[in-house]
Design an enzyme around this catalytic site. Structure first.
Site, PDB file in Angstrom:
ATOM      1  N   HIS A  47      49.676  30.321  41.264  1.00 26.70           N
ATOM      2  CA  HIS A  47      49.599  30.457  42.682  1.00 26.70           C
ATOM      3  C   HIS A  47      50.518  29.685  43.508  1.00 26.70           C
ATOM      4  O   HIS A  47      51.029  30.318  44.552  1.00 26.70           O
ATOM      5  CB  HIS A  47      48.279  29.095  43.013  1.00 26.70           C
ATOM      6  N   GLN A  71      31.272  36.488  45.041  1.00 25.80           N
ATOM      7  CA  GLN A  71      32.133  37.298  44.186  1.00 25.80           C
ATOM      8  C   GLN A  71      31.630  36.864  42.799  1.00 25.80           C
ATOM      9  O   GLN A  71      32.380  37.393  41.793  1.00 25.80           O
ATOM     10  CB  GLN A  71      33.627  37.092  44.468  1.00 25.80           C
TER      11      GLN A  71
HETATM   12  P1  AMP Z   1      42.512  32.675  42.334  1.00 27.16           P
HETATM   13  O1  AMP Z   1      42.341  31.423  42.776  1.00 27.16           O
HETATM   14  O2  AMP Z   1      42.053  32.824  41.018  1.00 27.16           O
HETATM   15  O3  AMP Z   1      41.539  33.614  43.152  1.00 27.16           O
HETATM   16  O4  AMP Z   1      43.784  33.462  42.775  1.00 27.16           O
HETATM   17  C1  AMP Z   1      44.593  33.325  43.762  1.00 27.16           C
HETATM   18  C2  AMP Z   1      45.793  34.354  43.800  1.00 27.16           C
HETATM   19  O5  AMP Z   1      46.514  33.909  42.923  1.00 27.16           O
HETATM   20  C3  AMP Z   1      45.278  35.734  43.450  1.00 27.16           C
HETATM   21  O6  AMP Z   1      46.139  36.635  44.360  1.00 27.16           O
HETATM   22  C4  AMP Z   1      45.671  35.882  41.893  1.00 27.16           C
HETATM   23  O7  AMP Z   1      46.116  37.228  41.629  1.00 27.16           O
HETATM   24  C5  AMP Z   1      46.777  34.901  41.763  1.00 27.16           C
HETATM   25  N1  AMP Z   1      47.123  34.341  40.721  1.00 27.16           N
HETATM   26  C6  AMP Z   1      46.429  33.654  39.777  1.00 27.16           C
HETATM   27  N2  AMP Z   1      46.924  33.626  38.497  1.00 27.16           N
HETATM   28  C7  AMP Z   1      48.228  34.228  38.607  1.00 27.16           C
HETATM   29  C8  AMP Z   1      49.179  33.990  37.767  1.00 27.16           C
HETATM   30  N3  AMP Z   1      49.030  33.512  36.385  1.00 27.16           N
HETATM   31  N4  AMP Z   1      50.228  34.566  38.268  1.00 27.16           N
HETATM   32  C9  AMP Z   1      50.339  35.151  39.447  1.00 27.16           C
HETATM   33  N5  AMP Z   1      49.544  35.129  40.560  1.00 27.16           N
HETATM   34  C10 AMP Z   1      48.223  34.575  39.906  1.00 27.16           C
END
Ligand code: AMP
Length: 289
Positions: A47, A71
């Protein structure tokens, strides 16, 4: 010895749309651009990489933390989703985020909010769509709602959620949003495991076992130099089965249409989802440049 004092700016945090928009109006009046990073919190370096990229490109960066109930198709997964807003807030200050939007569920979904309907077709039916019914309906609605609230010029998304990016691009095109999507590479730990908020729920042993996801994908890159997509898929599945995770799907897909591939195309990507104990993990890698 005196410890260095970590200097962090106080992060502006807003819980309501009204207060957030007052702030964003001031920012726009000064001619500043707004970059946006939507998240569900429990932040890690993946993030933070998005936030850093947003900060490098924009005067003002808004991060939202909202664990979107619509979701989640599995109520247990929603209940167990990690929540740690105080730690998240400190991390965001350190990386220079300007503003945190931390809304309650009622703020995002007031009564009578019209539902956005788009036709995702195959993009929404394959892979995550097949195993998490209605997941992308929830994603589309929350991202559209957040775009309507923040109105950023660019929004930053991680390639970790490969299919989500394709879905959001389709949404932007069908609903005529002008926001530009910036894709950010996957951040991994030293062993190669893609960082995920859900990794917090893994035991030490499970964290170790979960590395089979990225090892299998890397093997796929090697095999893709020699074999057809179908043969590579078989070899990857056979390899993955030697590990301890329970495979949900492994597919090699076209990067734009997400159709399963029988012949190689540039950007061909292997996507995988599996259970490590009770925790569902996803990962992907481009097999062909
Ligand atoms: P989330 O909090 O899981 O909904 O993720 C929020 C954003 O962070 C989304 O765009 C995810 O794709 C991105 N994200 C989560 N994990 C990673 C990672 N390991 N590397 C890059 N981006 C990530």
């Amino acid at each position: 010895m005196d410890l260095p004092i970590l200097k962090t700016r106080k992060l502006k945090t807003f819980h309501t749309i009204e207060k957030l928009q007052e702030q964003l109006q001031l920012v726009r009046k000064k001619g500043k651009t707004i970059g946006f990073v939507p998240t569900m919190g429990a932040l890690h370096d993946g993030h933070l990489r998005l936030v850093k990229e947003a900060k490098a490109a924009h005067h003002f960066v808004v991060v939202s933390i909202f664990v979107n109930p619509t979701q989640f198709n599995n109520p247990e997964d929603l209940k167990k989703y990690p929540r740690q807003e105080e730690e998240d807030s400190v991390l965001l200050s350190i990386v220079g985020c300007d503003c945190l939007f931390l809304p309650a569920v009622d703020e995002i979904y007031p009564e009578n909010l019209p539902i956005k309907q788009i036709s995702l077709g195959h993009l929404g039916e394959t892979m995550e769509g097949q195993f998490r019914p209605h997941h992308f309906d929830g994603v589309v609605n929350v991202v559209a709602r957040l775009f309507d609230i923040v109105k950023p010029s660019q929004a930053f998304f991680g390639r970790k959620d490969f299919q989500q990016i394709a879905v959001i691009k389709a949404m932007i095109s069908q609903l005529n949003y002008t926001v530009e999507i910036i894709e950010v590479p996957i951040v991994r730990n030293e062993e190669g495991l893609a960082l995920s908020s859900r990794n917090q729920r893994l035991t030490e042993q499970e964290l170790h076992s979960a590395v089979i996801l990225s090892i299998t994908l890397k093997k796929g890159i090697e095999w893709a130099k020699e074999y057809s997509p179908l043969v590579v898929l078989d070899k990857m599945k056979a390899f993955f089965e030697k590990g301890e995770l329970k495979l949900e799907y492994l597919q090699i897909v076209d990067p734009l249409t997400l159709e399963d591939l029988h012949q190689w195309v540039p950007g061909a990507t292997a996507c995988i989802a599996a259970y490590c104990g009770e925790v569902r993990l996803i990962d992907n890698m481009e097999l062909i440049k």
